[in-house]
Design a protein around this motif. Structure first.
Motif, short mmCIF file in Angstrom:
data_model
loop_
_atom_site.label_atom_id
_atom_site.label_comp_id
_atom_site.label_asym_id
_atom_site.label_seq_id
_atom_site.Cartn_x
_atom_site.Cartn_y
_atom_site.Cartn_z
N GLY A 235 -46.07 -47.06 -9.09
CA GLY A 235 -45.99 -46.50 -7.74
C GLY A 235 -47.24 -45.73 -7.38
N GLN A 236 -47.44 -45.55 -6.10
CA GLN A 236 -48.61 -44.85 -5.59
C GLN A 236 -48.17 -43.50 -5.05
N LEU A 237 -48.69 -42.43 -5.65
CA LEU A 237 -48.39 -41.10 -5.15
C LEU A 237 -49.06 -40.89 -3.80
N ASP A 238 -48.42 -40.13 -2.94
CA ASP A 238 -49.04 -39.77 -1.68
C ASP A 238 -50.29 -38.95 -1.98
N ILE A 239 -51.45 -39.44 -1.57
CA ILE A 239 -52.68 -38.79 -2.00
C ILE A 239 -52.87 -37.43 -1.36
N ILE A 240 -52.43 -37.25 -0.13
CA ILE A 240 -52.58 -35.93 0.50
C ILE A 240 -51.75 -34.89 -0.24
N GLN A 241 -50.50 -35.23 -0.52
CA GLN A 241 -49.63 -34.29 -1.21
C GLN A 241 -50.09 -34.05 -2.65
N SER A 242 -50.44 -35.13 -3.35
CA SER A 242 -50.81 -34.98 -4.77
C SER A 242 -52.17 -34.31 -4.94
N PHE A 243 -53.04 -34.46 -3.98
CA PHE A 243 -54.32 -33.74 -4.01
C PHE A 243 -54.09 -32.27 -3.69
N SER A 244 -53.22 -32.02 -2.74
CA SER A 244 -52.94 -30.64 -2.33
C SER A 244 -52.24 -29.86 -3.43
N ASN A 245 -51.25 -30.49 -4.10
CA ASN A 245 -50.52 -29.76 -5.14
C ASN A 245 -51.18 -29.85 -6.51
N GLY A 246 -52.29 -30.55 -6.61
CA GLY A 246 -53.05 -30.60 -7.85
C GLY A 246 -52.68 -31.69 -8.82
N GLN A 247 -51.71 -32.52 -8.47
CA GLN A 247 -51.35 -33.62 -9.37
C GLN A 247 -52.51 -34.59 -9.58
N GLN A 248 -53.23 -34.87 -8.52
CA GLN A 248 -54.37 -35.79 -8.60
C GLN A 248 -55.58 -35.10 -7.97
N PRO A 249 -56.39 -34.43 -8.78
CA PRO A 249 -57.46 -33.59 -8.23
C PRO A 249 -58.72 -34.34 -7.83
N MET A 250 -58.78 -35.65 -8.07
CA MET A 250 -59.96 -36.43 -7.68
C MET A 250 -59.54 -37.80 -7.17
N PHE A 251 -60.23 -38.26 -6.16
CA PHE A 251 -60.05 -39.61 -5.66
C PHE A 251 -61.28 -39.99 -4.85
N GLN A 252 -61.42 -41.25 -4.53
CA GLN A 252 -62.52 -41.67 -3.67
C GLN A 252 -61.97 -42.20 -2.36
N SER A 253 -62.67 -41.89 -1.29
CA SER A 253 -62.22 -42.35 0.03
C SER A 253 -63.37 -42.24 1.01
N GLY A 254 -63.08 -42.60 2.25
CA GLY A 254 -64.09 -42.63 3.29
C GLY A 254 -64.10 -41.38 4.15
N PRO A 255 -64.93 -41.37 5.19
CA PRO A 255 -65.10 -40.16 6.02
C PRO A 255 -63.87 -39.75 6.80
N TRP A 256 -62.97 -40.72 7.06
CA TRP A 256 -61.76 -40.39 7.81
C TRP A 256 -60.91 -39.35 7.10
N MET A 257 -61.04 -39.28 5.76
CA MET A 257 -60.19 -38.38 4.99
C MET A 257 -60.55 -36.91 5.18
N VAL A 258 -61.76 -36.63 5.62
CA VAL A 258 -62.17 -35.24 5.83
C VAL A 258 -61.25 -34.57 6.86
N ASN A 259 -61.10 -35.19 8.01
CA ASN A 259 -60.24 -34.61 9.05
C ASN A 259 -58.77 -34.61 8.64
N ILE A 260 -58.35 -35.65 7.94
CA ILE A 260 -56.96 -35.71 7.49
C ILE A 260 -56.64 -34.53 6.58
N LEU A 261 -57.51 -34.25 5.63
CA LEU A 261 -57.27 -33.11 4.72
C LEU A 261 -57.35 -31.79 5.47
N ASN A 262 -58.30 -31.67 6.38
CA ASN A 262 -58.39 -30.42 7.14
C ASN A 262 -57.12 -30.17 7.95
N ASN A 263 -56.55 -31.23 8.50
CA ASN A 263 -55.37 -31.08 9.35
C ASN A 263 -54.07 -30.99 8.56
N ASP A 264 -53.96 -31.79 7.48
CA ASP A 264 -52.68 -31.92 6.78
C ASP A 264 -52.58 -31.10 5.51
#
Length: 410
Positions: A242-271
């Motif tokens: 299964g694929q963990l929700d990257i926003i939640q797992s990055f926020s709670n520390g389950q997955q502290p690293m990932f690679q993605s594109g520029p769209w993720m900057v605003n997503i993390l800032n907002n969510d």
């Protein structure tokens, strides 16, 4: 069966559909250009089009917004019917497929009249996507690329005050992070992301396939890259079930690293406002290189247009440096023009400047009509290894045979 065969079948089916695109119209003294723009770009582009119309009152722009999930079918129908727009947005990974059936006008004869169309204006990776079989078939409109997102606070706890800069550091840091306990991981890899295995191959010095379809899937460089990719799953650094929700797992520390594109900057800032100040972006870690994939969209002229000159004028307007910066403000997409990155809105932005640095070391997907089929076959092959426990060496040999003897077979 080849990609051309699948495309031919799709074209026969599409030709039966009564879907046609808007052609040129307008009044007797005015040329109307039909423009297909995909997704959100289609809803935002009219704002820029109005400015072009003010500067060129003899040309009006009719933007048709095409949802991304139907865009491919619409393009197939346009090829089959010969009825298409004047100007179209083309996702860079689709360029070879549609250039192979002569959908896009060759812009090579117009380069002297439109110096903004020359390849040296664009990042090398973006310039790769402009050309198919020695023809210039599109001009980069905007670009994106992948960088490393990481939790600065959690990396510091395992001895990394800066982002991992090499494969060895990435593996060491992610292993330590995964060792924090059950349900903790070190590095997220989306198994449905077709580009990640091939990015590792590039970084390890493998070209894996050229524009003539010659492969090096048996080379030590390619196999070492696949072993490195697989090791994250085999060692429990990346989840396989299964694929963990990257926003939640990055926020709670389950997955502290990932690679993605520029769209993720605003997503993390907002969510994920709770981790503001505790994360950053960095160029991808390197082996021989730190090459990343370059995506985005190009602008092309439909081969059957009656309005070549007007279409070229509109594309020239959209890829002008100042227009690119204005489009960045409107759409939050990254400029394709290298010179635009000297602007303080990009170069002076702590996050975005990292993308500018990474864009200097990028490559486009191979310019082959069969590329999508090859990439999807890789996803299936690596899933059998990472999840199903298949032998990597045997699976890669089967993958090579599938590509060379089936997908690329004449």
């Amino acid at each position: 069966m080849t990609k051309k065969f699948y495309l031919s079948i799709a074209l026969m089916v599409s030709s039966a559909l009564m879907i046609t695109a808007c052609g040129g119209g307008g009044s007797e003294d005015e040329t109307e250009l039909s423009v297909w723009a995909m997704g959100e770009e289609g809803t935002l582009l009219p704002e820029l089009a109005e400015k072009f119309e003010e500067e060129n009152p003899e040309i009006s722009i009719n933007v048709q917004a095409i949802p991304w999930d139907t865009a491919h079918d619409n393009l197939l129908t346009a090829v089959a019917s010969g009825e298409g727009p004047d100007v179209l947005q083309m996702g860079t990974s689709w360029v070879p497929e549609f250039a192979d059936v002569n959908m896009m006008l060759d812009l090579t004869p117009y380069l002297d009249d439109y110096p903004a169309f020359n390849k040296e204006n664009y990042f090398d990776g973006a310039a790769e996507s402009m050309e198919y079989e020695d023809q210039i078939v599109g001009i980069p409109w905007y670009v994106d690329t992948r960088v490393l997102y990481y939790r600065t606070d959690l990396l510091a706890e395992v001895g990394y005050d800066d982002a991992p800069a090499t494969w060895d550091e990435l593996k060491d840091a992610s292993t330590q992070l995964a060792d924090r306990g059950d349900d903790y991981y070190g590095y997220d890899i989306d198994q449905n992301d077709q580009f990640v295995p091939f990015m590792f191959a590039w970084q390890n010095g493998s070209d894996f396939i050229d524009e003539e379809g010659n492969t090096d899937f048996e080379s030590p460089e390619f196999m070492e890259a696949m072993e490195f990719y697989h090791s994250f799953f085999a060692e429990g650094i990346t989840p396989t079930s299964g694929q963990l929700d990257i926003i939640q797992s990055f926020s709670n520390g389950q997955q502290p690293m990932f690679q993605s594109g520029p769209w993720m900057v605003n997503i993390l800032n907002n969510d994920a406002p709770d981790i503001e100040g505790d994360w950053a972006v960095a160029p991808l870690p390197e082996k021989e290189t730190n090459t990343s994939y370059i995506g985005g969209s190009n602008l092309s002229v439909f081969n059957n247009t009656d309005h070549v000159e007007e279409s070229l004028q509109f594309i020239d307007f959209l890829v002008d440096e100042e227009t690119q910066l204005e489009w960045f403000e409107i759409s939050n997409t990254l400029p394709s023009r290298v010179d635009a990155w000297d602007d303080s809105r990009l170069d002076g932005n702590e996050m975005l400047s990292v993308f500018g640095e990474q864009l200097e070391e990028t490559r486009a997907s191979p310019q082959l009509p069969e590329w999508e089929a090859i990439a999807q076959e890789m996803i299936r092959s690596m899933e059998r290894v990472n999840v199903g426990g298949a032998d990597l060496q045997e699976e890669m040999e089967d993958f090579r045979e599938k590509v060379e003897e089936d997908i690329l077979a004449d």
